[in-house]
Design a protein around this motif. Structure first.
Motif, PDB file in Angstrom:
ATOM      1  N   ARG A   1       0.892  -1.314  -0.003  1.00 12.29           N
ATOM      2  CA  ARG A   1      -0.096  -0.022   0.047  1.00 12.29           C
ATOM      3  C   ARG A   1       0.859   1.183   0.074  1.00 12.29           C
ATOM      4  O   ARG A   1       2.036   1.029   0.181  1.00 12.29           O
TER       5      ARG A   1
ATOM      6  N   ILE B   1       3.008   4.430  -0.844  1.00 12.84           N
ATOM      7  CA  ILE B   1       4.016   4.717  -1.467  1.00 12.84           C
ATOM      8  C   ILE B   1       5.011   3.634  -2.036  1.00 12.84           C
ATOM      9  O   ILE B   1       5.116   3.474  -3.344  1.00 12.84           O
TER      10      ILE B   1
ATOM     11  N   MET C   1       3.465  -6.077   7.193  1.00 13.01           N
ATOM     12  CA  MET C   1       3.217  -6.729   8.185  1.00 13.01           C
ATOM     13  C   MET C   1       1.981  -7.646   8.378  1.00 13.01           C
ATOM     14  O   MET C   1       1.802  -8.272   9.205  1.00 13.01           O
ATOM     15  N   ARG C   2       1.154  -7.329   7.495  1.00 11.38           N
ATOM     16  CA  ARG C   2      -0.205  -8.159   7.430  1.00 11.38           C
ATOM     17  C   ARG C   2      -0.212  -9.329   6.768  1.00 11.38           C
ATOM     18  O   ARG C   2       0.823  -9.430   6.177  1.00 11.38           O
TER      19      ARG C   2
ATOM     20  N   ASP D   1       8.232  -8.263  10.411  1.00 12.78           N
ATOM     21  CA  ASP D   1       8.774  -6.949  10.857  1.00 12.78           C
ATOM     22  C   ASP D   1      10.074  -6.587  10.200  1.00 12.78           C
ATOM     23  O   ASP D   1      10.997  -7.450  10.748  1.00 12.78           O
ATOM     24  N   ILE D   2      10.246  -5.809   9.395  1.00  9.63           N
ATOM     25  CA  ILE D   2      11.602  -5.089   9.041  1.00  9.63           C
ATOM     26  C   ILE D   2      12.508  -4.788  10.282  1.00  9.63           C
ATOM     27  O   ILE D   2      13.678  -4.973  10.179  1.00  9.63           O
TER      28      ILE D   2
ATOM     29  N   ASN E   1      11.386   0.938   1.673  1.00 11.80           N
ATOM     30  CA  ASN E   1      10.364   1.771   1.656  1.00 11.80           C
ATOM     31  C   ASN E   1       9.612   1.512   3.107  1.00 11.80           C
ATOM     32  O   ASN E   1       9.198   2.598   3.564  1.00 11.80           O
TER      33      ASN E   1
ATOM     34  N   TYR F   1      11.082  10.636  14.226  1.00  7.96           N
ATOM     35  CA  TYR F   1      10.705  10.382  12.829  1.00  7.96           C
ATOM     36  C   TYR F   1      11.875  11.164  12.015  1.00  7.96           C
ATOM     37  O   TYR F   1      12.373  10.593  11.062  1.00  7.96           O
TER      38      TYR F   1
ATOM     39  N   THR G   1       2.690  13.423   1.058  1.00  3.94           N
ATOM     40  CA  THR G   1       2.308  12.440   0.000  1.00  3.94           C
ATOM     41  C   THR G   1       0.992  11.706   0.591  1.00  3.94           C
ATOM     42  O   THR G   1       0.922  11.309   1.822  1.00  3.94           O
TER      43      THR G   1
ATOM     44  N   THR H   1      -1.174   9.172   1.651  1.00  3.01           N
ATOM     45  CA  THR H   1      -1.206   7.676   1.883  1.00  3.01           C
ATOM     46  C   THR H   1      -1.892   7.590   3.142  1.00  3.01           C
ATOM     47  O   THR H   1      -2.258   8.495   3.790  1.00  3.01           O
TER      48      THR H   1
END
Ligand SMILES: NC(=O)c1ccc[n+]([C@@H]2O[C@H](COP(=O)([O-])OP(=O)(O)OC[C@H]3O[C@@H](n4cnc5c(N)ncnc54)[C@H](OP(=O)(O)O)[C@@H]3O)[C@@H](O)[C@H]2O)c1
Length: 261
Positions: free
Chosen positions: A16, A18, A38-39, A64-65, A91, A165, A198, A200
Motif C-alpha cells: 500500500r 508509496i 506486516m499484514r 517486521d523489518i 520503503n 521520525y 504524500t 497515503t
C-alpha cells in the motif's frame, strides 16, 4: 524456483501507499516483484492481484523489518523463490503512534520509530548488499543492481512534534551515503528518494492540515504528492538511467524544500 528472465525487485512495505506505487511501476517496467509488510497475505489479495495483472510474478514476504529473524526469513524466501535480487527498495516505515513534542516524547516511541525506519533498512541493506556482491562476482545475471532508500523531507525539515521520525530520516540520508561509498567498487549505485507530503494512509490523519498548507503555498507544485510520483522516480533509478549518480538524493516533494522569499 520461479523460471523467469526478468530482473527482481524487493519493495518493503509494498502492498500500500508509496511502496505499492513503486511496486506497480516496477511491475509495469518488467520486473518480477517481492513485497514485504506486516499484514497477513490473506489481507492483501487485492494489491497482489493488481501487480500480477501488470504481468509480474509476485512473492509476499510477511514480517517486521525491525526484526533480524524476520529479515533473514524474507531474504531466504526470495532466494528460494527467485534465486536473485536486482533492486531493493527500502520503503517500509512508520510514523510515531502519537505525535508528541520533543520535550515529552517517550524513549519507547524513539526505539519503535528508529528501529523500524533506520535499523531495519540498514541491516537489510547490509544483507542484500552482500548478496548482490556475490551475484555480481558470479556474474549470474550480468544485470544492473541497485539499492533505493525512501527517505523524507523530514531529514532536513524539523517537526518538533515527531523528532524521532526526523532523526530516523536523517539516518536514512547518511545510510545512503555510506552504502553508496562502500558499494562503489562493485558498481552498485545507492540512492535516496526524498518524498514530500504524500497522500497515503500515513498522512490520512493530517489531511485537513496539509490541504490548508498546500492551498497556502507550502509546495511550489500546488498539490499533494501521490505514490505514483515516487514510483516513477524509483522506476527510472531501477532501470539504470542514473547509473553515474550514486549517492544522490532525488527530491519528489513538489518543490516544498526550495528556498523561497
Ligand atoms: N506519506 C508521506 O507523506 C511520506 C512522506 C515522506 C516519506 N514517507 C515515507 O515513505 C514510506 C512509505 O510511507 P507511506 O506513506 O506509504 O506509509 P503507509 O501508507 O503507512 O504504508 C507503510 C507500509 O510499510 C509497511 N510497514 C510498516 N511497518 C512495518 C514493519 N515494521 N515491517 C515491515 N513493513 C512495515 C506497512 O505494512 P502493512 O501494509 O502490512 O501494514 C505498509 O505497507 C515510509 O518510509 C515513510 O516514512 C512518507
Amino acid at each position: 524456483m520461479a523460471q523467469s528472465n526478468k530482473p527482481v525487485a524487493f519493495i518493503t512495505g509494498g502492498s500500500r501507499g508509496i511502496g505499492f506505487g513503486c511496486a506497480k511501476q516496477l511491475a509495469t517496467l518488467g520486473f518480477d516483484i517481492a513485497i514485504n509488510g506486516m499484514r497477513d497475505e490473506s489481507d492483501i489479495a487485492e494489491p497482489i492481484e493488481a501487480l500480477k495483472a501488470l504481468g509480474a510474478n509476485v512473492l509476499y514476504c510477511q514480517g517486521d523489518i525491525g526484526s533480524a529473524q524476520a529479515r533473514d526469513s524474507m531474504l531466504a524466501k526470495i532466494k528460494g523463490h527467485y534465486g536473485k535480487l536486482n533492486v531493493l527498495v527500502n520503503n517500509a516505515g512508520v510514523a510515531p503512534k502519537e505525535r508528541k513534542d520533543i520535550l515529552e516524547a517517550s524513549e519507547e516511541s524513539f526505539d519503535y520509530v528508529v528501529g523500524t525506519n533506520v535499523k531495519g533498512p540498514y541491516f537489510l541493506s547490509q544483507a542484500v548488499a552482500n548478496w548482490m556482491i556475490q551475484q555480481k562476482s558470479k556474474d549470474i545475471n550480468g544485470g544492473f543492481y541497485t539499492i533505493i532508500n525512501v527517505g523524507s523531507i523530514s531529514a532536513t525539515v524539523a517537526s518538533v512534534n515527531r523528532g524521532e521520525y526526523c532523526i530516523a530520516k536523517s539516518g536514512i540520508a547518511m545510510m545512503t551515503t555510506l552504502f553508496a561509498a562502500r558499494l562503489g567498487e562493485y558498481d552498485i549505485p545507492v540512492y535516496e528518494i526524498r518524498p514530500g507530503v504524500t497522500k497515503t494512509d500515513m498522512t490520512s490523519g493530517v489531511t485537513d492540515k496539509y490541504d490548508a498548507l498546500i492551498e497556502d503555498g507550502l509546495c511550489v507544485t500546488k498539490r499533494w504528492g501521490f505514490p505514483e510520483d515516487i514510483g516513477k522516480a524509483v522506476g527510472s533509478l531501477a532501470e539504470g538511467n542514473f547509473s553515474y549518480s550514486t549517492g544522490q538524493v532525488i527530491m519528489v516533494d513538489g518543490g516544498l524544500t526550495l528556498p523561497r522569499l
